[in-house]
Design a protein around this motif. Sequence first.
Motif, PDB file in Angstrom:
ATOM      1  N   MET A   1       0.843  -1.190   0.000  1.00 33.01           N
ATOM      2  CA  MET A   1       0.000   0.000   0.000  1.00 33.01           C
ATOM      3  C   MET A   1       0.887   1.251   0.000  1.00 33.01           C
ATOM      4  O   MET A   1       1.759   1.392   0.841  1.00 33.01           O
ATOM      5  N   ALA A   2       0.630   2.118  -0.942  1.00 32.70           N
ATOM      6  CA  ALA A   2       1.355   3.377  -1.018  1.00 32.70           C
ATOM      7  C   ALA A   2       0.512   4.497  -0.417  1.00 32.70           C
ATOM      8  O   ALA A   2      -0.715   4.454  -0.440  1.00 32.70           O
ATOM      9  N   ARG A   3       1.214   5.493   0.109  1.00 29.70           N
ATOM     10  CA  ARG A   3       0.537   6.695   0.607  1.00 29.70           C
ATOM     11  C   ARG A   3       0.620   7.749  -0.495  1.00 29.70           C
ATOM     12  O   ARG A   3       1.713   8.143  -0.898  1.00 29.70           O
ATOM     13  N   ILE A   4      -0.550   8.199  -0.967  1.00 27.39           N
ATOM     14  CA  ILE A   4      -0.623   9.086  -2.125  1.00 27.39           C
ATOM     15  C   ILE A   4      -1.381  10.346  -1.761  1.00 27.39           C
ATOM     16  O   ILE A   4      -2.449  10.283  -1.145  1.00 27.39           O
ATOM     17  N   ILE A   5      -0.830  11.485  -2.159  1.00 30.28           N
ATOM     18  CA  ILE A   5      -1.517  12.764  -1.983  1.00 30.28           C
ATOM     19  C   ILE A   5      -1.964  13.253  -3.354  1.00 30.28           C
ATOM     20  O   ILE A   5      -1.178  13.278  -4.305  1.00 30.28           O
ATOM     21  N   ILE A   6      -3.239  13.626  -3.425  1.00 32.67           N
ATOM     22  CA  ILE A   6      -3.822  14.172  -4.647  1.00 32.67           C
ATOM     23  C   ILE A   6      -4.154  15.632  -4.384  1.00 32.67           C
ATOM     24  O   ILE A   6      -4.812  15.952  -3.396  1.00 32.67           O
ATOM     25  N   ALA A   7      -3.678  16.515  -5.258  1.00 34.27           N
ATOM     26  CA  ALA A   7      -4.005  17.940  -5.144  1.00 34.27           C
ATOM     27  C   ALA A   7      -4.768  18.341  -6.393  1.00 34.27           C
ATOM     28  O   ALA A   7      -4.213  18.372  -7.494  1.00 34.27           O
ATOM     29  N   ASP A   8      -6.067  18.615  -6.223  1.00 38.35           N
ATOM     30  CA  ASP A   8      -6.924  19.002  -7.345  1.00 38.35           C
ATOM     31  C   ASP A   8      -8.078  19.815  -6.796  1.00 38.35           C
ATOM     32  O   ASP A   8      -8.739  19.386  -5.853  1.00 38.35           O
ATOM     33  N   ASP A   9      -8.317  20.978  -7.391  1.00 34.34           N
ATOM     34  CA  ASP A   9      -9.408  21.819  -6.903  1.00 34.34           C
ATOM     35  C   ASP A   9     -10.769  21.399  -7.442  1.00 34.34           C
ATOM     36  O   ASP A   9     -11.786  21.905  -7.006  1.00 34.34           O
ATOM     37  N   ASP A  10     -10.812  20.453  -8.364  1.00 40.41           N
ATOM     38  CA  ASP A  10     -12.074  19.901  -8.860  1.00 40.41           C
ATOM     39  C   ASP A  10     -12.430  18.713  -7.971  1.00 40.41           C
ATOM     40  O   ASP A  10     -11.827  17.642  -8.068  1.00 40.41           O
ATOM     41  N   GLU A  11     -13.405  18.930  -7.100  1.00 40.83           N
ATOM     42  CA  GLU A  11     -13.738  17.924  -6.087  1.00 40.83           C
ATOM     43  C   GLU A  11     -14.147  16.591  -6.706  1.00 40.83           C
ATOM     44  O   GLU A  11     -13.749  15.527  -6.222  1.00 40.83           O
ATOM     45  N   ILE A  12     -14.898  16.619  -7.798  1.00 46.45           N
ATOM     46  CA  ILE A  12     -15.360  15.381  -8.432  1.00 46.45           C
ATOM     47  C   ILE A  12     -14.176  14.595  -8.991  1.00 46.45           C
ATOM     48  O   ILE A  12     -14.040  13.397  -8.756  1.00 46.45           O
ATOM     49  N   VAL A  13     -13.296  15.274  -9.719  1.00 47.16           N
ATOM     50  CA  VAL A  13     -12.111  14.615 -10.273  1.00 47.16           C
ATOM     51  C   VAL A  13     -11.263  14.035  -9.149  1.00 47.16           C
ATOM     52  O   VAL A  13     -10.807  12.892  -9.211  1.00 47.16           O
ATOM     53  N   GLY A  14     -11.053  14.827  -8.114  1.00 43.96           N
ATOM     54  CA  GLY A  14     -10.247  14.379  -6.986  1.00 43.96           C
ATOM     55  C   GLY A  14     -10.843  13.169  -6.297  1.00 43.96           C
ATOM     56  O   GLY A  14     -10.124  12.231  -5.943  1.00 43.96           O
ATOM     57  N   GLU A  15     -12.156  13.169  -6.116  1.00 42.14           N
ATOM     58  CA  GLU A  15     -12.816  12.035  -5.458  1.00 42.14           C
ATOM     59  C   GLU A  15     -12.750  10.775  -6.315  1.00 42.14           C
ATOM     60  O   GLU A  15     -12.530   9.682  -5.800  1.00 42.14           O
ATOM     61  N   VAL A  16     -12.911  10.918  -7.643  1.00 41.55           N
ATOM     62  CA  VAL A  16     -12.816   9.759  -8.533  1.00 41.55           C
ATOM     63  C   VAL A  16     -11.412   9.160  -8.442  1.00 41.55           C
ATOM     64  O   VAL A  16     -11.244   7.942  -8.315  1.00 41.55           O
ATOM     65  N   ALA A  17     -10.390  10.012  -8.485  1.00 40.08           N
ATOM     66  CA  ALA A  17      -9.003   9.542  -8.395  1.00 40.08           C
ATOM     67  C   ALA A  17      -8.756   8.888  -7.037  1.00 40.08           C
ATOM     68  O   ALA A  17      -8.168   7.796  -6.957  1.00 40.08           O
ATOM     69  N   CYS A  18      -9.199   9.532  -5.984  1.00 43.55           N
ATOM     70  CA  CYS A  18      -9.008   9.023  -4.622  1.00 43.55           C
ATOM     71  C   CYS A  18      -9.697   7.666  -4.461  1.00 43.55           C
ATOM     72  O   CYS A  18      -9.093   6.712  -3.963  1.00 43.55           O
ATOM     73  N   ASP A  19     -10.943   7.576  -4.882  1.00 43.66           N
ATOM     74  CA  ASP A  19     -11.702   6.329  -4.747  1.00 43.66           C
ATOM     75  C   ASP A  19     -11.041   5.192  -5.523  1.00 43.66           C
ATOM     76  O   ASP A  19     -10.974   4.057  -5.037  1.00 43.66           O
ATOM     77  N   ALA A  20     -10.552   5.475  -6.742  1.00 40.65           N
ATOM     78  CA  ALA A  20      -9.909   4.440  -7.564  1.00 40.65           C
ATOM     79  C   ALA A  20      -8.654   3.925  -6.884  1.00 40.65           C
ATOM     80  O   ALA A  20      -8.394   2.712  -6.852  1.00 40.65           O
TER      81      ALA A  20
END
Length: 128
Positions: free
Chosen positions: A1-20
Amino acid sequence: MARIIIADDDEIVGEVACDALIAAGHGAGLLANGTDALNVIKNRKPDLVILDCNMPGLNGLLVLREMRNSIALNHIPVLVLTGRRGNSDEELARFEGADDYMRKPFDPDELVFRVEQMLAKHNRKPAH
């Protein structure tokens, strides 16, 4: 398991990436601007960072530049995930030190595949 930080001001895009990424077994957190992202990156030292180019505060390329100029952060792989479409945008991101570049809209499975490729490549590199 990797620890990943996502920085995106588009909440929908960020949530899709995070969930995946979470569904693929990784730990992922989402931040909405570059300033907060850089602070968390400095404090948490993630295994990988995903940056959007266009964000309030520091944009993704400025966060990337700060990371590449920091001895403590310059080894962390970075994927730029952006709506910018031009070839010159990708060239600039790679010049700043991006390890990979994906355009929006994106396929979540492709994102996971690329993240896992980057992590595998990074883990094969000898320590400095």
